[in-house]
Design a protein around this motif. Structure first.
Motif, PDB file in Angstrom:
ATOM      1  N   ARG A 150      -2.806   4.472  -4.560  1.00  0.00           N
ATOM      2  CA  ARG A 150      -1.344   4.606  -4.196  1.00  0.00           C
ATOM      3  C   ARG A 150      -0.964   5.668  -3.217  1.00  0.00           C
ATOM      4  N   ARG A 151      -1.658   6.671  -3.127  1.00  0.00           N
ATOM      5  CA  ARG A 151      -1.549   7.711  -2.104  1.00  0.00           C
ATOM      6  C   ARG A 151      -1.739   7.194  -0.804  1.00  0.00           C
ATOM      7  N   GLU A 152      -2.802   6.481  -0.829  1.00  0.00           N
ATOM      8  CA  GLU A 152      -3.182   5.720   0.433  1.00  0.00           C
ATOM      9  C   GLU A 152      -2.163   4.825   1.047  1.00  0.00           C
ATOM     10  N   ILE A 153      -1.669   4.100   0.129  1.00  0.00           N
ATOM     11  CA  ILE A 153      -0.598   3.100   0.520  1.00  0.00           C
ATOM     12  C   ILE A 153       0.794   3.847   0.862  1.00  0.00           C
ATOM     13  N   ALA A 154       1.109   4.863   0.175  1.00  0.00           N
ATOM     14  CA  ALA A 154       2.365   5.808   0.763  1.00  0.00           C
ATOM     15  C   ALA A 154       2.217   6.271   2.107  1.00  0.00           C
ATOM     16  N   ARG A 155       0.873   6.529   2.442  1.00  0.00           N
ATOM     17  CA  ARG A 155       0.840   7.178   3.872  1.00  0.00           C
ATOM     18  C   ARG A 155       0.807   6.156   4.788  1.00  0.00           C
ATOM     19  N   GLN A 156       0.168   4.776   4.477  1.00  0.00           N
ATOM     20  CA  GLN A 156       0.387   3.686   5.222  1.00  0.00           C
ATOM     21  C   GLN A 156       1.692   3.265   5.486  1.00  0.00           C
ATOM     22  N   TRP A 157       2.446   3.375   4.456  1.00  0.00           N
ATOM     23  CA  TRP A 157       3.795   2.963   4.517  1.00  0.00           C
ATOM     24  C   TRP A 157       4.585   3.877   5.445  1.00  0.00           C
ATOM     25  N   GLU A 158       4.657   5.107   5.162  1.00  0.00           N
ATOM     26  CA  GLU A 158       5.256   6.082   6.049  1.00  0.00           C
ATOM     27  C   GLU A 158       4.807   5.954   7.391  1.00  0.00           C
ATOM     28  N   ARG A 159       3.617   5.602   7.637  1.00  0.00           N
ATOM     29  CA  ARG A 159       3.208   5.489   9.000  1.00  0.00           C
ATOM     30  C   ARG A 159       3.884   4.160   9.477  1.00  0.00           C
ATOM     31  N   LEU A 160       3.724   3.240   8.884  1.00  0.00           N
ATOM     32  CA  LEU A 160       4.258   1.871   9.241  1.00  0.00           C
ATOM     33  C   LEU A 160       5.686   1.967   9.434  1.00  0.00           C
ATOM     34  N   ALA A 161       6.874   2.641   8.737  1.00  0.00           N
ATOM     35  CA  ALA A 161       7.900   2.829   8.917  1.00  0.00           C
ATOM     36  C   ALA A 161       8.436   3.589  10.258  1.00  0.00           C
ATOM     37  N   HIS A 162       7.567   4.594  10.645  1.00  0.00           N
ATOM     38  CA  HIS A 162       7.794   5.261  11.723  1.00  0.00           C
ATOM     39  C   HIS A 162       7.342   4.343  12.827  1.00  0.00           C
ATOM     40  N   ARG A 163       6.409   3.631  12.705  1.00  0.00           N
ATOM     41  CA  ARG A 163       5.989   2.771  13.840  1.00  0.00           C
ATOM     42  C   ARG A 163       7.146   1.526  14.024  1.00  0.00           C
TER      43      ARG A 163
END
Lengths: 188, 148
Positions: A150-163
Motif C-alpha cells: 500500500r505504501r508503494e502504491i501510494a507513492r506510485q499514485w502520487e508520482r502518476l498524479a504529478h505526471r
C-alpha cells in the motif's frame, strides 16, 4: 567469470579524489546539478560544499542561475539562500514532451492509461487519494507485505498524479508549445 | 517575511536530470531508456556495454534500473544493477523495506542468496548520489578486469 568478492563500503570509494564524478564533471556542472535539485533553501556555502567546489566560482555560477530564472534568491533572513523554481522545471518537461517524436494523440492515450490506473487504485482500495491509502496502512489486520504494498502504491499514485499534470499541460498547450518552425508552417 | 519558495513538483524533471547529469556521461553506458516510455516515465533503464565493464561477462547487456521519487523527510529510490549473464545483482535502496538497516541499504547477490547491509551517502543531491552509486558499482562492487 570469477566470483564477486565482498564489495567495499561506499564511503571507502567516494573518498578518492579520482572518482568517476570528478573525471566526468566540472565544478560548475556539479553546482548546477545541486542547485536544480535543492530540497530546501540553501546558502552558497552549503551548495559549494555539496558540489565539492570552491566558494567564489560557486557564487558566480549561482548568480548566473539566478539571472536565468532557474534559482530564486531570498535575502530576507540572516543568510542569503537560494531555491530552484520547480515550476520552471515542470514547464521545461512539458516542452520536452512537446518536442519529442510523440503525437498529441499518443500523449492523450497515455494520459487516459494513467487516469485509468488511478481509477483502478481508487476502486481496489476504496479510497480517493494517496494519503487516504496511507491512512489504511495502520490497519492492524494487514500483513507487513500488504502494508508495504500500500505504501508503494501510494507513492506510485502520487508520482502518476504529478505526471498527469505535466502531460495534461503539454496537451492543453500543444499549439503554444509548438516549435517555431511548426508555428511558421501553421501560419502559412 | 521570507520569499515564498516557488512551488511545483521537484520530480518533474528529475529523470531527465539524472540522465543528463550522470548516465549520459558514463562511458560504459550505451543506451538510456524511459520505462515504460518517456510519457509515463516510471523508471530509467541504462544498459552497459559488456566489453567495457571491469570483469568478464557474457553477451547479454547488463542493466541499471533507476526508480526515484523526491519526498520528505527522505527521498525514495531504488537503483539496481543486474547482469543477465551471471545472475549477479546489486541494489542501492532508500526505501522502507529494511528499517533495521537505517534509511538506506545496499544489497547484492547471485540468484538465490541476497546479502544486505547499511548504506550511507556523502551527498544529498540525487544526481550526486547516483554518481556515488555508479562509481561504487564500477570501482568496488564489480571485480577488476584481470586481463587489464
Amino acid at each position: 567469470m570469477k566470483a564477486h568478492p565482498e564489495p567495499l563500503c561506499m564511503s571507502d570509494a567516494s573518498d578518492s579524489g579520482d572518482s568517476l564524478m570528478s573525471a566526468h564533471t566540472t565544478g560548475a556542472d556539479r553546482v548546477r546539478m545541486v542547485a536544480r535539485q535543492l530540497s530546501e533553501p540553501r546558502t552558497v556555502n552549503w551548495i559549494a560544499s555539496e558540489a565539492e567546489w570552491s566558494h567564489e566560482p560557486t557564487k558566480r555560477v549561482i548568480k548566473r542561475l539566478v539571472d536565468d530564472g532557474i534559482l530564486r534568491r531570498d535575502e530576507s533572513g540572516s543568510h542569503t539562500t537560494y531555491y530552484p523554481d520547480y515550476r520552471q522545471q515542470a514547464i521545461q518537461e512539458a516542452t520536452r514532451l512537446r518536442d519529442s517524436d510523440h503525437s498529441v494523440e499518443e500523449l492523450t492515450d497515455r494520459l487516459a492509461e494513467m487516469n485509468d490506473q488511478i481509477s483502478e487504485w481508487k476502486a481496489e482500495f476504496d479510497v480517493e487519494s494517496p494519503n487516504q491509502l496511507r491512512a489504511t496502512v495502520a490497519d492492524t489486520a494487514l500483513s507487513a507485505e500488504a502494508r508495504s504494498h500500500r505504501r508503494e502504491i501510494a507513492r506510485q499514485w502520487e508520482r502518476l498524479a504529478h505526471r498527469i499534470e505535466i502531460v495534461s499541460f503539454a496537451i492543453r498547450e500543444w499549439e503554444f508549445l509548438a516549435p517555431s518552425t511548426d508555428q511558421a508552417t501553421a501560419g502559412n | 517575511m521570507s520569499v515564498p519558495h516557488p512551488g511545483g513538483d521537484p520530480n518533474a524533471r528529475l529523470y531527465e536530470q539524472l540522465k543528463t547529469d550522470v548516465l549520459k556521461r558514463v562511458p560504459q553506458i550505451t543506451t538510456i531508456q524511459y520505462v515504460p516510455d518517456e510519457i509515463i516515465a516510471k523508471q530509467l533503464r541504462a544498459t552497459f556495454d559488456p566489453a567495457r565493464l571491469p570483469y568478464e561477462t557474457g553477451p547479454e547487456l547488463p542493466t541499471l534500473s533507476i526508480s526515484c521519487y523526491r519526498q520528505t523527510p527522505h527521498d525514495w529510490f531504488r537503483v539496481d544493477y543486474a547482469d543477465p549473464n551471471t545472475g549477479f545483482h546489486a541494489g542501492w535502496h532508500q526505501d522502507e523495506d529494511h528499517p533495521d538497516l537505517g534509511v538506506a541499504h545496499f544489497q547484492y547477490g547471485t540468484d538465490g542468496a541476497t546479502h544486505r547491509r547499511r548504506q550511507t551517502f556523502d551527498h544529498e543531491t540525487p544526481s550526486l548520489i547516483l554518481w556515488e552509486i555508479v562509481d561504487s558499482l564500477l570501482d568496488d562492487v564489480l571485480p577488476p578486469d584481470e586481463s587489464g
